[in-house]
Design an enzyme around this catalytic site. Structure first.
Site, PDB file in Angstrom:
ATOM      1  N   GLU A 273       0.839  -1.201   0.000  1.00  0.00           N
ATOM      2  CA  GLU A 273       0.000   0.000   0.000  1.00  0.00           C
ATOM      3  C   GLU A 273       0.873   1.249   0.000  1.00  0.00           C
ATOM      4  O   GLU A 273       1.136   1.832   1.057  1.00  0.00           O
ATOM      5  CB  GLU A 273      -0.938   0.009   1.206  1.00  0.00           C
ATOM      6  CG  GLU A 273      -2.012  -1.042   1.116  1.00  0.00           C
ATOM      7  CD  GLU A 273      -3.113  -0.867   2.157  1.00  0.00           C
ATOM      8  OE1 GLU A 273      -2.949  -0.056   3.099  1.00  0.00           O
ATOM      9  OE2 GLU A 273      -4.147  -1.554   2.012  1.00  0.00           O
ATOM     10  N   GLU A 365      -6.128  -7.262  -1.301  1.00  0.00           N
ATOM     11  CA  GLU A 365      -6.493  -7.171   0.119  1.00  0.00           C
ATOM     12  C   GLU A 365      -7.785  -6.384   0.254  1.00  0.00           C
ATOM     13  O   GLU A 365      -7.954  -5.343  -0.386  1.00  0.00           O
ATOM     14  CB  GLU A 365      -5.374  -6.470   0.908  1.00  0.00           C
ATOM     15  CG  GLU A 365      -5.675  -6.323   2.392  1.00  0.00           C
ATOM     16  CD  GLU A 365      -4.615  -5.499   3.129  1.00  0.00           C
ATOM     17  OE1 GLU A 365      -3.404  -5.772   2.973  1.00  0.00           O
ATOM     18  OE2 GLU A 365      -5.009  -4.567   3.866  1.00  0.00           O
TER      19      GLU A 365
HETATM   20  C1  IDC Z   1      -3.362  -3.932  10.137  1.00  0.00           C
HETATM   21  C2  IDC Z   1      -3.600  -5.100  11.064  1.00  0.00           C
HETATM   22  C3  IDC Z   1      -3.326  -4.690  12.473  1.00  0.00           C
HETATM   23  C4  IDC Z   1      -1.923  -4.112  12.554  1.00  0.00           C
HETATM   24  C5  IDC Z   1      -1.783  -2.961  11.560  1.00  0.00           C
HETATM   25  C6  IDC Z   1      -0.397  -2.363  11.526  1.00  0.00           C
HETATM   26  O1  IDC Z   1      -4.921  -5.568  10.886  1.00  0.00           O
HETATM   27  O2  IDC Z   1      -3.438  -5.804  13.352  1.00  0.00           O
HETATM   28  O3  IDC Z   1      -1.710  -3.606  13.859  1.00  0.00           O
HETATM   29  O4  IDC Z   1      -2.072  -3.451  10.264  1.00  0.00           O
HETATM   30  O5  IDC Z   1       0.521  -3.238  10.976  1.00  0.00           O
HETATM   31  C7  IDC Z   1      -4.203  -2.183   5.504  1.00  0.00           C
HETATM   32  C8  IDC Z   1      -2.864  -2.819   5.557  1.00  0.00           C
HETATM   33  C9  IDC Z   1      -2.824  -3.869   6.632  1.00  0.00           C
HETATM   34  C10 IDC Z   1      -3.618  -3.427   7.847  1.00  0.00           C
HETATM   35  C11 IDC Z   1      -5.072  -3.332   7.444  1.00  0.00           C
HETATM   36  C12 IDC Z   1      -6.032  -2.987   8.583  1.00  0.00           C
HETATM   37  O6  IDC Z   1      -2.447  -3.365   4.332  1.00  0.00           O
HETATM   38  O7  IDC Z   1      -1.477  -4.087   6.980  1.00  0.00           O
HETATM   39  O8  IDC Z   1      -3.499  -4.405   8.827  1.00  0.00           O
HETATM   40  N1  IDC Z   1      -5.185  -2.356   6.380  1.00  0.00           N
HETATM   41  O9  IDC Z   1      -5.727  -1.747   9.144  1.00  0.00           O
HETATM   42  N2  IDC Z   1      -4.614  -1.309   4.605  1.00  0.00           N
HETATM   43  C13 IDC Z   1      -5.842  -0.897   4.943  1.00  0.00           C
HETATM   44  C14 IDC Z   1      -6.246  -1.554   6.065  1.00  0.00           C
END
Ligand code: IDC
Length: 444
Positions: A273, A365
């Site tokens: 991302e 994702e």
């Molecule tokens: C989130 C995880 C969470 C973690 C956070 C930071 O769900 O447990 O603490 O990352 O690493 C994304 C990202 C993905 C995120 C997810 C939800 O690709 O890594 O995971 N998210 O926030 N993009 C949008 C949402």
């Protein structure tokens, strides 16, 4: 009912191997071809009894929005089909097929023949097989994928959609990815795809490059053993400019592409991302990393993240036009789009629909929840999203196949490390929904 029918269809694929009740007839449903607004279905009725039958009755149910427009080789009344004048009588072992055109993309959610489940059983199978039937795995069916126009196509050139799950961060949830959980993904969820999310920061790759590379390779092998496609996700997130990790990316992708070049099931996602970076910056990164992969693995599909957390730019106030006007200079690539259903609504859907006309998209994702990974599970918005992706034949992976204590996780906290992953008792609300959705028949 959707779940029951999905089980029935898979059982039918292996029907020759199964002992059916002595009095059963069976009916198998297949999709002959599909397009954006509908598909051609076929049902084959087989007399599995030891005496001649003189008639049969197949009753299908469809989700709202899908209707049967026409049919042939049967007498149709709504969604009930009885024989035409010539194919009611079937000797023992004989079959008759009829076809129909569905308006709408919803596949049958249930199938009854003579009032019982189409697989010939009176109750749905409760125990999933431990190994998929030989020759029927997603990779066995489709082989090496490639981008054709805006679609993902299989080795035969047919546009297909892959549906599966993303791991959580391997650094945190390693115990969620074991033989039992991956068996469940392949045979109970009937997924096509495992996205292997290797964070680079946050105690990820940069802390132990060889260890994380080995872990990714071993999960690729686990996916291969089960006939699943594997996305190798270089999970950049913070910092958001992938160029920060350019040297790491080159090393990592040189290694994994050399090691996995001969496999047909590997897809490379070179940045998760991008955020706080222009499209020009992302494109420059992509044009340096893609050749590293191509040098080893010339025919693999490669996915490039997009601006604004892979929102095609929308979350940064831009649009996909900046990509269309200035695409990555490479072939056989797709662009990532991510959404979180409770946060990203109609304006994002409109942009995906618009972009999908000119760009090959892959939803590597998405969450059923808010962009935090937690909060409301918005199944209405998720359904609207997934119906759109199905219609456009855009492949997807759901965040996450883990037992994280957050509503996006499919498993209840405490599931991982335990023995049980199949069935719904270990699943969260999001997990139950995603399993039901992914278990439905594929379009290949
Ligand atoms: C989130 C995880 C969470 C973690 C956070 C930071 O769900 O447990 O603490 O990352 O690493 C994304 C990202 C993905 C995120 C997810 C939800 O690709 O890594 O995971 N998210 O926030 N993009 C949008 C949402």
């Amino acid at each position: 009912m959707r779940k029951m029918f999905a089980a029935a269809v898979a059982a039918l694929a292996a029907a020759v191997l199964m002992a059916l009740p002595a009095s059963a007839e069976t009916a198998a449903f297949t999709v002959v071809s599909s397009w954006s607004s509908g598909y051609q279905g076929q049902v084959t009725v087989t007399n599995t009894t030891s005496s001649t039958i003189t008639t049969w009755r197949v009753e299908l149910a469809f989700p709202a929005g899908t209707t049967v427009a026409q049919s042939w080789n049967a007498t149709q009344s709504g969604t009930v089909f009885t024989p035409a004048s010539w194919n009611g009588t079937l000797a023992p072992g004989a079959s008759a097929s009829f076809g129909f055109i569905a308006n709408g993309t919803g596949r049958p959610t249930s199938c009854l023949i003579n009032g019982v489940s189409c697989d010939g059983s009176t109750t749905p199978p409760t125990t999933p097989p431990t190994t998929p039937p030989a020759g029927s795995t997603p990779v066995a069916a489709n082989g090496q994928l490639r981008v054709c126009g805006v679609h993902l196509c299989n080795a035969a050139g047919k546009a297909i959609q892959l549906r599966g799950m993303s791991t959580h961060g391997l650094q945190w949830f390693a115990d969620c990815y074991n033989d039992a959980s991956l068996d469940a993904l392949a045979t109970d969820w009937r997924a096509d795809l495992l996205r292997v999310s290797m964070y680079v920061q946050e105690q990820g790759y940069e802390t132990n490059p060889s260890g994380f590379t080995a872990r990714v390779n071993s999960l690729v092998d686990e996916a291969s053993e089960r006939g699943l496609y594997a996305i190798i996700d270089f999970h950049t997130l913070t910092p958001g400019d992938p160029n920060y990790n350019l040297a790491n990316a080159k090393t990592f992708f040189a290694n994994v592409s050399a090691r996995n070049a001969a496999k047909q099931n590997v897809i490379y996602e070179i940045t998760n991302e991008p955020n706080g970076v222009s499209w020009a910056g992302i494109k420059s990164y992509a044009e340096q990393v893609i050749p590293v992969i191509r040098a080893n693995d010339p025919d693999a599909v490669i996915i490039v993240g997009t601006r604004g957390w892979s929102s095609l730019g929308v979350s940064d106030g831009s649009t996909s036009s900046e990509i269309t006007a200035n695409p990555v200079n490479a072939t056989n690539i797709m662009y990532a789009f991510h959404f979180y259903a409770a946060s990203h609504l109609d304006n994002y859907r409109a942009e995906v629909q618009r972009a999908a006309a000119s760009l090959p998209l892959f939803v590597t994702e998405f969450g059923t929840v808010t962009y935090t990974g937690g909060g409301t599970v918005d199944l209405a918005s998720t359904t609207t999203w997934l119906d759109l992706l199905d219609r456009l034949q855009i492949s997807y992976a759901n965040w996450t196949y883990s037992d994280a204590d957050e509503s996006s996780a499919a498993f209840r906290p405490g599931t991982c490390g335990g023995p049980t992953y199949a069935g719904t008792s270990v699943l969260t609300e999001s997990g139950v929904f995603m399993r039901n959705r992914i278990r439905t028949p594929d379009n290949f």
